[in-house]
Design a protein around this motif. Sequence first.
Motif, PDB file in Angstrom:
ATOM      1  N   GLU A  50      44.224  53.822  61.009  1.00  0.00           N
ATOM      2  CA  GLU A  50      43.442  53.722  59.688  1.00  0.00           C
ATOM      3  C   GLU A  50      43.859  54.805  58.815  1.00  0.00           C
ATOM      4  O   GLU A  50      43.913  54.522  57.378  1.00  0.00           O
ATOM      5  N   ALA A  51      43.661  55.964  59.411  1.00  0.00           N
ATOM      6  CA  ALA A  51      43.829  56.969  57.969  1.00  0.00           C
ATOM      7  C   ALA A  51      45.115  57.150  57.678  1.00  0.00           C
ATOM      8  O   ALA A  51      45.374  57.388  56.288  1.00  0.00           O
ATOM      9  N   LYS A  52      46.235  56.658  58.233  1.00  0.00           N
ATOM     10  CA  LYS A  52      47.523  56.662  57.964  1.00  0.00           C
ATOM     11  C   LYS A  52      47.919  55.516  57.003  1.00  0.00           C
ATOM     12  O   LYS A  52      48.739  55.761  55.913  1.00  0.00           O
ATOM     13  N   ARG A  53      47.160  54.338  57.076  1.00  0.00           N
ATOM     14  CA  ARG A  53      47.239  53.215  56.152  1.00  0.00           C
ATOM     15  C   ARG A  53      46.677  53.408  54.823  1.00  0.00           C
ATOM     16  O   ARG A  53      47.005  52.796  53.881  1.00  0.00           O
ATOM     17  N   GLN A  54      45.337  54.256  54.804  1.00  0.00           N
ATOM     18  CA  GLN A  54      44.913  54.524  53.399  1.00  0.00           C
ATOM     19  C   GLN A  54      45.689  55.414  52.498  1.00  0.00           C
ATOM     20  O   GLN A  54      46.284  56.534  53.078  1.00  0.00           O
ATOM     21  N   PRO A  55      45.814  55.025  51.281  1.00  0.00           N
ATOM     22  CA  PRO A  55      46.329  55.869  50.176  1.00  0.00           C
ATOM     23  C   PRO A  55      45.538  57.005  49.935  1.00  0.00           C
ATOM     24  O   PRO A  55      44.197  56.825  49.979  1.00  0.00           O
ATOM     25  N   TYR A  56      46.160  58.341  49.845  1.00  0.00           N
ATOM     26  CA  TYR A  56      45.503  59.501  49.310  1.00  0.00           C
ATOM     27  C   TYR A  56      45.113  59.380  47.914  1.00  0.00           C
ATOM     28  O   TYR A  56      46.018  59.609  47.112  1.00  0.00           O
ATOM     29  N   ALA A  57      43.986  58.842  47.559  1.00  0.00           N
ATOM     30  CA  ALA A  57      43.601  59.068  46.365  1.00  0.00           C
ATOM     31  C   ALA A  57      42.080  59.231  46.266  1.00  0.00           C
ATOM     32  O   ALA A  57      41.262  59.095  46.789  1.00  0.00           O
ATOM     33  N   THR A  58      41.541  60.313  45.345  1.00  0.00           N
ATOM     34  CA  THR A  58      40.449  60.508  44.867  1.00  0.00           C
ATOM     35  C   THR A  58      39.958  59.982  43.623  1.00  0.00           C
ATOM     36  O   THR A  58      40.797  60.279  42.408  1.00  0.00           O
ATOM     37  N   PRO A  59      39.040  59.279  43.276  1.00  0.00           N
ATOM     38  CA  PRO A  59      38.525  58.522  42.030  1.00  0.00           C
ATOM     39  C   PRO A  59      38.378  59.815  41.040  1.00  0.00           C
ATOM     40  O   PRO A  59      37.531  61.001  41.420  1.00  0.00           O
ATOM     41  N   GLY A  60      38.904  59.652  39.884  1.00  0.00           N
ATOM     42  CA  GLY A  60      38.937  60.714  38.926  1.00  0.00           C
ATOM     43  C   GLY A  60      39.934  61.880  39.050  1.00  0.00           C
ATOM     44  O   GLY A  60      40.193  62.508  37.930  1.00  0.00           O
ATOM     45  N   TYR A  61      40.513  61.976  40.016  1.00  0.00           N
ATOM     46  CA  TYR A  61      41.512  63.001  40.149  1.00  0.00           C
ATOM     47  C   TYR A  61      43.017  62.254  40.452  1.00  0.00           C
ATOM     48  O   TYR A  61      44.073  63.174  40.466  1.00  0.00           O
ATOM     49  N   GLY A  62      43.254  61.077  40.491  1.00  0.00           N
ATOM     50  CA  GLY A  62      44.549  60.659  40.496  1.00  0.00           C
ATOM     51  C   GLY A  62      44.965  60.588  42.197  1.00  0.00           C
ATOM     52  O   GLY A  62      44.125  60.997  42.982  1.00  0.00           O
ATOM     53  N   PRO A  63      45.907  59.913  42.333  1.00  0.00           N
ATOM     54  CA  PRO A  63      46.449  59.916  43.618  1.00  0.00           C
ATOM     55  C   PRO A  63      46.849  61.246  44.192  1.00  0.00           C
ATOM     56  O   PRO A  63      47.343  62.082  43.847  1.00  0.00           O
ATOM     57  N   ILE A  64      46.348  61.452  45.584  1.00  0.00           N
ATOM     58  CA  ILE A  64      46.730  62.645  46.381  1.00  0.00           C
ATOM     59  C   ILE A  64      47.790  62.383  47.286  1.00  0.00           C
ATOM     60  O   ILE A  64      47.600  61.890  48.201  1.00  0.00           O
ATOM     61  N   ALA A  65      49.251  62.534  46.735  1.00  0.00           N
ATOM     62  CA  ALA A  65      50.275  62.440  47.493  1.00  0.00           C
ATOM     63  C   ALA A  65      50.876  63.752  48.208  1.00  0.00           C
ATOM     64  O   ALA A  65      51.856  63.586  48.789  1.00  0.00           O
ATOM     65  N   SER A  66      50.386  64.605  47.696  1.00  0.00           N
ATOM     66  CA  SER A  66      50.874  65.998  47.981  1.00  0.00           C
ATOM     67  C   SER A  66      50.027  67.420  48.216  1.00  0.00           C
ATOM     68  O   SER A  66      48.827  67.008  47.534  1.00  0.00           O
ATOM     69  N   ALA A  67      50.254  68.352  48.835  1.00  0.00           N
ATOM     70  CA  ALA A  67      49.534  69.410  49.150  1.00  0.00           C
ATOM     71  C   ALA A  67      49.107  70.167  47.619  1.00  0.00           C
ATOM     72  O   ALA A  67      48.021  70.488  47.381  1.00  0.00           O
ATOM     73  N   LYS A  68      50.172  70.016  46.604  1.00  0.00           N
ATOM     74  CA  LYS A  68      49.628  70.366  45.297  1.00  0.00           C
ATOM     75  C   LYS A  68      48.770  69.559  44.860  1.00  0.00           C
ATOM     76  O   LYS A  68      47.798  70.246  43.999  1.00  0.00           O
ATOM     77  N   ALA A  69      48.922  68.274  44.917  1.00  0.00           N
ATOM     78  CA  ALA A  69      47.888  67.235  43.906  1.00  0.00           C
ATOM     79  C   ALA A  69      46.541  67.715  44.598  1.00  0.00           C
ATOM     80  O   ALA A  69      45.409  67.789  44.151  1.00  0.00           O
ATOM     81  N   GLY A  70      46.488  67.789  46.087  1.00  0.00           N
ATOM     82  CA  GLY A  70      45.322  68.195  46.775  1.00  0.00           C
ATOM     83  C   GLY A  70      44.816  69.459  46.262  1.00  0.00           C
ATOM     84  O   GLY A  70      43.236  69.640  45.867  1.00  0.00           O
ATOM     85  N   GLY A  71      45.557  70.406  46.156  1.00  0.00           N
ATOM     86  CA  GLY A  71      44.778  71.790  45.528  1.00  0.00           C
ATOM     87  C   GLY A  71      44.195  71.698  43.955  1.00  0.00           C
ATOM     88  O   GLY A  71      43.295  72.257  43.725  1.00  0.00           O
ATOM     89  N   GLU A  72      45.007  70.716  43.270  1.00  0.00           N
ATOM     90  CA  GLU A  72      44.620  70.470  41.939  1.00  0.00           C
ATOM     91  C   GLU A  72      43.307  69.681  42.057  1.00  0.00           C
ATOM     92  O   GLU A  72      42.380  70.151  41.366  1.00  0.00           O
ATOM     93  N   ALA A  73      43.019  68.837  42.906  1.00  0.00           N
ATOM     94  CA  ALA A  73      41.787  67.937  43.094  1.00  0.00           C
ATOM     95  C   ALA A  73      40.816  68.891  43.254  1.00  0.00           C
ATOM     96  O   ALA A  73      39.624  68.905  42.699  1.00  0.00           O
TER      97      ALA A  73
END
Length: 133
Positions: A50-73
Amino acid sequence: MDVKASVTPIMMAGLLMAAPIHAQTVIPPRDVIGAAIVSDIAKDRQAEREAKRQPYATPGYGPIASAKAGGEACAAKARQQAGSNAALVGRPVTSSMSTGWEVEGQIGLTDGGTIPFICSIRNGSVTGILLRQ
């Protein structure tokens, strides 16, 4: 006709029907333990799928598809919690985990001090942030 004689068989039939019949099943403890272990393994595997199927997205911070996006969020969340005049100091360090990322960095304050933070991104959202003073 005797009233006692006619009531007794009816009462007996009622008692027999009302009495619960218990079948005793004996299950060896090793089978119970084995079933519990298999059940836990199945739940863990299902959670991973289920974790692999969910898209990496945080409300208000946009999609989290990379380590860089995760760091920014995480940096944005840390700045938000530290106050309106807080700014990111340097570049946050992002580490991969099985269901997301862990981010460490520092937030600079207007008085010249810094606050280190650590943040977790799991299953597509920022799940926790810790500011240390």
